[in-house]
Design a protein around this motif. Structure first.
Motif, PDB file in Angstrom:
ATOM      1  N   UNK A 172       0.830  -1.217   0.000  1.00 42.08           N
ATOM      2  CA  UNK A 172       0.000   0.000   0.000  1.00 42.08           C
ATOM      3  C   UNK A 172       0.860   1.261   0.000  1.00 42.08           C
ATOM      4  N   UNK A 173       1.656   1.426  -1.073  1.00 44.16           N
ATOM      5  CA  UNK A 173       2.593   2.542  -1.141  1.00 44.16           C
ATOM      6  C   UNK A 173       1.910   3.854  -1.510  1.00 44.16           C
ATOM      7  N   UNK A 174       0.714   3.783  -2.056  1.00 38.66           N
ATOM      8  CA  UNK A 174      -0.066   4.989  -2.406  1.00 38.66           C
ATOM      9  C   UNK A 174      -1.468   4.885  -1.824  1.00 38.66           C
ATOM     10  N   UNK A 175      -1.557   4.395  -0.580  1.00 37.14           N
ATOM     11  CA  UNK A 175      -2.880   4.082  -0.073  1.00 37.14           C
ATOM     12  C   UNK A 175      -3.434   2.907  -0.864  1.00 37.14           C
ATOM     13  N   UNK A 176      -4.736   2.704  -0.819  1.00 41.36           N
ATOM     14  CA  UNK A 176      -5.290   1.601  -1.594  1.00 41.36           C
ATOM     15  C   UNK A 176      -6.729   1.851  -2.008  1.00 41.36           C
ATOM     16  N   UNK A 177      -7.008   1.439  -3.232  1.00 41.23           N
ATOM     17  CA  UNK A 177      -8.384   1.355  -3.711  1.00 41.23           C
ATOM     18  C   UNK A 177      -8.902  -0.027  -3.316  1.00 41.23           C
ATOM     19  N   UNK A 178      -9.238  -0.858  -4.298  1.00 40.15           N
ATOM     20  CA  UNK A 178      -9.765  -2.185  -3.967  1.00 40.15           C
ATOM     21  C   UNK A 178      -8.642  -3.057  -3.401  1.00 40.15           C
ATOM     22  N   UNK A 179      -8.931  -3.897  -2.431  1.00 45.32           N
ATOM     23  CA  UNK A 179     -10.234  -4.056  -1.778  1.00 45.32           C
ATOM     24  C   UNK A 179     -10.370  -3.257  -0.481  1.00 45.32           C
ATOM     25  N   UNK A 180      -9.339  -2.432  -0.149  1.00 46.56           N
ATOM     26  CA  UNK A 180      -9.307  -1.780   1.163  1.00 46.56           C
ATOM     27  C   UNK A 180     -10.042  -0.447   1.199  1.00 46.56           C
ATOM     28  N   UNK A 181      -9.936   0.342   0.092  1.00 43.95           N
ATOM     29  CA  UNK A 181     -10.509   1.684   0.054  1.00 43.95           C
ATOM     30  C   UNK A 181     -10.052   2.485   1.277  1.00 43.95           C
ATOM     31  N   UNK A 182      -8.729   2.548   1.409  1.00 41.39           N
ATOM     32  CA  UNK A 182      -8.102   3.179   2.569  1.00 41.39           C
ATOM     33  C   UNK A 182      -6.969   4.073   2.078  1.00 41.39           C
ATOM     34  N   UNK A 183      -7.258   5.368   1.997  1.00 46.63           N
ATOM     35  CA  UNK A 183      -6.251   6.297   1.482  1.00 46.63           C
ATOM     36  C   UNK A 183      -5.076   6.450   2.446  1.00 46.63           C
ATOM     37  N   UNK A 184      -5.251   6.073   3.696  1.00 48.74           N
ATOM     38  CA  UNK A 184      -4.188   6.204   4.685  1.00 48.74           C
ATOM     39  C   UNK A 184      -3.300   4.967   4.792  1.00 48.74           C
ATOM     40  N   UNK A 185      -3.667   3.886   4.118  1.00 48.58           N
ATOM     41  CA  UNK A 185      -2.899   2.643   4.225  1.00 48.58           C
ATOM     42  C   UNK A 185      -1.453   2.864   3.783  1.00 48.58           C
ATOM     43  N   UNK A 186      -0.526   2.168   4.433  1.00 48.51           N
ATOM     44  CA  UNK A 186       0.897   2.300   4.134  1.00 48.51           C
ATOM     45  C   UNK A 186       1.486   0.926   3.824  1.00 48.51           C
ATOM     46  N   UNK A 187       2.625   0.932   3.135  1.00 45.94           N
ATOM     47  CA  UNK A 187       3.331  -0.305   2.861  1.00 45.94           C
ATOM     48  C   UNK A 187       4.085  -0.766   4.093  1.00 45.94           C
ATOM     49  N   UNK A 188       4.354  -2.072   4.166  1.00 44.20           N
ATOM     50  CA  UNK A 188       5.077  -2.609   5.317  1.00 44.20           C
ATOM     51  C   UNK A 188       5.625  -3.994   5.004  1.00 44.20           C
ATOM     52  N   UNK A 189       6.790  -4.301   5.596  1.00 41.38           N
ATOM     53  CA  UNK A 189       7.293  -5.667   5.660  1.00 41.38           C
ATOM     54  C   UNK A 189       7.074  -6.154   7.086  1.00 41.38           C
ATOM     55  N   UNK A 190       6.382  -7.256   7.241  1.00 36.19           N
ATOM     56  CA  UNK A 190       6.101  -7.812   8.564  1.00 36.19           C
ATOM     57  C   UNK A 190       6.629  -9.248   8.628  1.00 36.19           C
ATOM     58  N   UNK A 191       7.420  -9.527   9.665  1.00 35.73           N
ATOM     59  CA  UNK A 191       7.950 -10.881   9.819  1.00 35.73           C
ATOM     60  C   UNK A 191       9.428 -10.986   9.521  1.00 35.73           C
ATOM     61  N   UNK A 192      10.127  -9.841   9.427  1.00 33.14           N
ATOM     62  CA  UNK A 192      11.567  -9.875   9.201  1.00 33.14           C
ATOM     63  C   UNK A 192      12.277 -10.526  10.390  1.00 33.14           C
TER      64      UNK A 192
END
Length: 503
Positions: free
Chosen positions: A350-370
């Motif tokens: 989510x590097x530019x927020x997200x349209x489908x399926x989240x519809x979340x303009x505030x969403x961010x990119x992330x790596x989880x589990x490093x």
């Protein structure tokens, strides 16, 4: 031999493609133009650049392939959607076009929202009420540039402007009408209710027609400029999102495709719109009369992989320059050495927020589990898997309405065999890859043109155009792994959602 000229009026330029009557791609030409980005959320283009690009690319292509203009049976169009270009009665632009990427009309979307709920709006248009669409942009012009609004004869999308310049007649098709978001999706007509809430004049909207409608013939005064013969039939075509449906073979209920470009989407064909309970997919009016194109589009797909290549894969880029090849060859090679699930590493794309399926303009990119044993190959694989996992949520929403066991994959990302295998595994489908990966919109426009002028009996002719080059089957042994990863992907997004606004 007769030919069809298909134009795909995109964001970075116009691609003119020449198809023979028997479905062969003879050649294509691209003429670029600029986008003016400003004020953080504004994006405009000069519509005269569109016209120049169409003229230049057409003439160049016909000259290169030594085609007699009189052998062109039709000119047809695919074009960027969700824009707003105001023109006067002489089809002269009154200002730059506000294109799909522009988000300035947030206040206007809120004004519509004061009269109608998001759910009711969605159930009329098939889309959410957001600043992205044409009617909100026309409202912004009315409020902020009233002198332009008063002079406006029609508000158009890109292809409709070119069609009007070629023929002198102003129309739009149902898909681009849909992209104006004051459109009654079920009845394929302008929505008087939303037009009233928007406070715009209905007569400023063009007349609606099917995509196969012949708008007229090429005018004498523009024939020389375009390189086309006077009277050449001009078929209005459709918005690029739905011409790609035709070009990827999604012409009957259940036939589905995935486009993997900078953004990506999964689209199918149905007899009725799909109005999802959470409004996390949209439905377009299909280019084929009587059908619809339910769709979910994500923001950064190939764009996420491109970002990773540019910012992290410096060594792969160095090797590619040295050996005159693509960095993606080295990236794909390493991804293959990482197991399904990337050793429990999750990437949120989510590097530019997200349209489908989240519809979340505030969403961010992330790596989880490093963890210390995480490898570069795992990180690379997680990027590809993260994009695919997001698309798989869209696919599952469509699957609630129909069975989908195979699909066609097009776009630049489909060049990667490893990505095709990841898609087959995560989607659990057979993946069909055409020989020509980046011509779906142009091919769709060509077929629409051919059907419009009677060259083809119906849209089934796509089966002659679409040559499948490879088939990728899912690997059943990976099902248990990806079922766990899918659940974790969703859980990670919702766990982080409360903190996104804090960024």
């Amino acid at each position: 031999m007769k030919y069809i000229v298909a134009h795909d009026i995109g964001t970075s330029g116009n691609k003119a493609s020449l198809f023979s009557e028997d479905g062969k791609l003879i050649g294509s030409e691209i003429a670029g133009y600029q986008t003016n980005y400003f004020n953080g959320n504004c994006a405009e283009q000069d519509a005269t650049d569109w016209w120049r690009a169409v003229c230049d690319s057409t003439k160049s292509m016909l000259n290169e392939h030594k085609i007699n203009p009189k052998d062109i049976a039709a000119v047809s169009f695919s074009g960027q959607m969700m824009g707003c270009l105001c023109v006067d009665e002489s089809i002269t632009p009154l200002r730059n076009a506000i294109i799909w990427a522009d988000q300035r009309a947030a206040k206007q979307a809120e004004q519509i929202g004061q009269h109608i709920s998001q759910k009711d709006f969605y159930n009329i248009v098939g889309h959410r009420n957001t600043p992205s669409y044409g009617v909100q942009k026309l409202m912004w012009i009315k409020e902020n540039e009233p002198e332009i609004y008063q002079k406006t004869f029609k508000a158009l999308n890109a292809k409709d402007f070119i069609v009007a310049k070629l023929t002198g007649n102003v129309y739009t098709d149902y898909s681009d009408g849909n992209s104006f978001a004051c459109f009654d999706l079920k009845n394929l007509q302008w929505s008087d209710e939303i037009i009233e809430y928007a406070g715009i004049d209905k007569e400023k909207l063009p007349e609606l027609k099917p995509s196969t409608f012949i708008a007229g013939g090429v005018l004498e005064e523009v024939a020389e400029e375009t390189g086309l013969a006077v009277g050449t039939p001009v078929v209005i075509g459709a918005g690029d999102g739905v011409t790609a449906n035709v070009g990827a073979g999604s012409i009957k209920p259940g036939r589905t495709y995935c486009s993997l470009g900078t953004s990506a989407w999964v689209t199918t064909t149905t007899k009725e719109p799909i109005f999802s309970e959470k409004m996390n997919t949209v439905t377009w009016a299909h280019a084929i009369p009587g059908y619809y194109a339910p769709n979910g589009t994500m923001q950064t797909a190939g764009g996420a992989l491109s970002w990773f290549k540019e910012e992290v894969c410096k060594f792969e880029s160095y090797l590619a320059d040295k050996n005159e090849t693509s960095p993606y060859e080295y990236i794909n090679e390493q991804i293959e050495s990482s197991p399904a699930g990337a050793n429990s590493l999750i990437f949120l794309p989510y590097l530019l927020g997200e349209r489908a399926p989240r519809w979340d303009e505030n969403a961010k990119g992330a790596f989880i589990g490093l963890k210390t044993e995480t490898t570069r190959a795992d990180i690379m694989r997680s990027v590809m898997e993260g994009v695919t996992l997001n698309l798989s949520i869209i696919l599952e929403i469509l699957r609630e309405e129909m069975e989908i066991n195979e699909l066609v994959v097009v776009g630049g990302g489909a060049k990667s065999p490893v990505w095709r295998q990841i898609i087959a595994n995560i989607f659990n489908v057979k993946v069909n890859t055409p020989t020509v990966l980046e011509e779906a919109s142009s091919m769709g426009a060509a077929i629409i043109g051919g059907v419009g002028v009677g060259m083809y009996k119906d849209f089934n002719v796509i089966d002659d155009f679409l040559e499948i080059n490879s088939v990728t089957l899912p690997q059943p042994e990976n099902n248990p792994i990806y079922n766990k990863v899918k659940a974790l992907f969703d859980e990670v997004y919702f766990a982080l959602k409360p903190v996104y606004e804090k960024f």
